[in-house]
Every structure is written in C-alpha cells, then in structure tokens.
Scaffold this active site. Structure first.
Site, PDB file in Angstrom:
ATOM      1  N   ASP A 118       0.818  -1.201   0.000  1.00 44.21           N
ATOM      2  CA  ASP A 118       0.000   0.000   0.000  1.00 44.21           C
ATOM      3  C   ASP A 118       0.857   1.259   0.000  1.00 44.21           C
ATOM      4  O   ASP A 118       2.034   1.246   0.393  1.00 44.21           O
ATOM      5  CB  ASP A 118      -0.914   0.026   1.228  1.00 44.21           C
ATOM      6  CG  ASP A 118      -1.963  -1.068   1.188  1.00 44.21           C
ATOM      7  OD1 ASP A 118      -2.282  -1.536   0.080  1.00 44.21           O
ATOM      8  OD2 ASP A 118      -2.453  -1.452   2.269  1.00 44.21           O
ATOM      9  N   TYR A 119       0.240   2.357  -0.396  1.00 51.77           N
ATOM     10  CA  TYR A 119       0.899   3.669  -0.460  1.00 51.77           C
ATOM     11  C   TYR A 119       1.577   4.015   0.866  1.00 51.77           C
ATOM     12  O   TYR A 119       2.700   4.532   0.887  1.00 51.77           O
ATOM     13  CB  TYR A 119      -0.162   4.718  -0.804  1.00 51.77           C
ATOM     14  CG  TYR A 119       0.335   6.134  -0.957  1.00 51.77           C
ATOM     15  CD1 TYR A 119       0.909   6.557  -2.153  1.00 51.77           C
ATOM     16  CD2 TYR A 119       0.220   7.055   0.087  1.00 51.77           C
ATOM     17  CE1 TYR A 119       1.353   7.865  -2.304  1.00 51.77           C
ATOM     18  CE2 TYR A 119       0.656   8.357  -0.051  1.00 51.77           C
ATOM     19  CZ  TYR A 119       1.225   8.764  -1.255  1.00 51.77           C
ATOM     20  OH  TYR A 119       1.673  10.046  -1.396  1.00 51.77           O
TER      21      TYR A 119
END
Length: 240
Positions: free
Chosen positions: A104-105
């Site tokens: 994820d970011y």
C-alpha cells in the site's frame, strides 16, 4: 510446432503478469498477426506477431530486484494521477519492470520488482502460499486472547483469514505495541484490517521478509539485484 498461451507470451516479454495480461486481452489492447484478439486462452507460436498497445513483443532478459519501498509510492508501473511509483527508482534500467504484488501507499518494506511474468505468477498466486512477514506498530494493545484468535484465523468481510504466525516484539504498557505477523495470503490491506478487527489502528507497517529474503543491507529507496541462486530458491519454495 510448440504453442504458448497468449497471456504467458505477454508475461514472458516483460509486459506484466499473466493475470494482468488477461485483462489487456479483454480490453482489446492485444493483436496477433494484426488481428484483434479478445479470446482468453488463445495459443500462439513463436512465428506469430503479437503486439500490445501497438508495440511488438520481444523477449527480454529476466530481471529480478529486491527493493526497499518507502511510504508514499504507488505499487504500479505507472499512475494516472501522476503520483510517484515504485518503478520511478529504476529509470536507469533498460527493462519493462513492474512490481510483484503490491504494498500500500502508506506501507514500506520489501517489494520484488521484475519483468519476469512466470516468476510473478509463482510469487503471487494464492495456491503457492509464499510467506510474507510484516512488522506492525499499533496504537493500542492486542490482548493475549485476541492474539490467539488472530493466529487461528479471524473473520473479515471477505472471509476468514488463514492461520498466521504472530510474535510480540514490544508492549509499552497499554500505550502501543510492536508485533511481527507472517501471512501467506495477499488480500487488499489485509494486515491493517486484521488489527482493525480488534479496534486497533496500525500506525506503521513494514514488510521485513518475503520467504527467506530480508531487507538486510538496504535503506529505504535502495535496491539490489537478486542472485541467481536466490531466484532459484524462491521458485523452488513456491512449488513445495
């Protein structure tokens, strides 16, 4: 004459993984011998001319990279919102690279990057059960009985999780906690959702191990090429 499934041929050319190659075919972005193909499972030979987005496929030498992804990067080859992607770190490498799976970011840590579609298939397909270990910092305490529940598997909105390994690294007397969790599934935001199930927010998440690989010797944003014996061992472990 030997034939190859079209999605495998696309993956072998370093375009993307087999599953994403199927999506390219369905989207009408693939031509064989100048004819549009939307049929999944089509077999092609080495004499067939295959193009993706107008570019003819050529076989690339396989590249396998271990990258220490920082937070704030998208796990994709490109982003339509022009955000930084993990592939931006490899502008000096002449190959069509893409991440193996995703982080994820706002998650950092070990991410494999390659142009090898067959390798990606082995590393990411659920049936191969490649183990991934994450270091997790939470904003509260996961109680002992909750730890036992998590180890056995808990019910999320997309089904029950598989059993996992869980180890407490630090418990700051009710304020926060650091744990290590090892899973082999790859559901979206799975680790965060597992802790949210018990009312805890994950304040920091780092993948520290993929199978036997670790981040040893690397700082955030750095990478190294996998050694041939490491690639062979990963492939062998995926088939156990």
């Amino acid at each position: 004459m030997k034939t190859t499934r079209l999605n495998k041929k696309i993956a072998d050319a370093g375009i993307t993984s087999r599953r994403k190659a199927d999506k390219l075919i369905e989207e009408g972005r693939v031509y064989v011998n100048d004819k549009l193909v939307t049929e999944l499972g089509l077999q092609v030979t080495d004499k067939d001319r295959v193009t993706v987005d107008g570019i003819q496929l050529t076989k690339e030498e396989p590249v396998h990279i271990l990258y220490y992804k920082p937070t704030g990067e998208i796990s994709a080859a490109e982003d339509d919102k022009k955000r930084d992607t993990v592939i931006d770190a490899f502008h000096d490498i002449d190959a069509r690279l893409y991440p193996v799976g995703r982080l994820d970011y706002d998650t950092s840590g070990l991410l494999l990057v390659t142009n090898d579609g067959e390798f990606t298939q082995l590393m990411t397909h659920p049936k191969f059960e490649m183990k991934k270990t994450y270091r997790v910092k939470t904003d509260g305490i996961l109680l002992r009985h909750q730890q036992d529940e998590m180890r056995r598997g808990i019910k999320l909105d997309d089904g029950k999780t598989a059993p996992c390994d869980l180890k407490v690294i630090r418990d700051k007397g009710g304020k926060d906690m650091i744990l290590e969790i090892t899973i082999h599934e790859g559901r979206n935001r799975q680790v965060r959702r597992m802790f949210e199930h018990f009312g805890l927010n994950v304040t920091k998440l780092t993948r520290i191990r993929f199978d036997f690989l670790t981040l040893d010797g690397l700082k955030e944003g750095e990478y190294r090429f996998l050694k041939p014996h490491e690639v062979k061992k990963l492939i062998a472990n995926s088939k156990k």
